[in-house]
Design a protein around this motif. Structure first.
Motif: not given
Length: 82
Positions: A61-82
């Motif tokens: 039940q411990n609270l963990l904080r985090f940060s994250q940077v994602l690069q998203l690439i388009t594929d058709g009408g959506s994105y995926y995480v690169y």
């Protein structure tokens, strides 16, 4: 995607292995999310920076904080995480 990659606790995880992180239950709350375009031209991509809280990781039940940077690439009408 085969090219998708994540750095996680000092390890690099790529491709299909991203589906098999070592947790069974995770609940999170995103506290901030900022995004902006990251490339000009025909390849459309965005960088997204997030800060979040993990409130339950398996039985802890411990609270963990985090940060994250994602690069998203388009594929058709959506994105995926690169």
């Amino acid at each position: 995607r085969d090219a998708s990659m994540l750095s996680f606790e000092g390890s690099r995880i790529q491709g299909i292995a991203l589906q098999y992180l070592p947790y069974e239950r995770v609940e999170h709350e995103v506290t901030t999310l900022d995004a902006q375009p990251s490339s000009p031209g025909s390849l459309r991509s965005s960088l997204a920076a997030t800060e979040a809280k993990l409130t339950i990781v398996d039985d802890s039940q411990n609270l963990l904080r985090f940060s994250q940077v994602l690069q998203l690439i388009t594929d058709g009408g959506s994105y995926y995480v690169y």
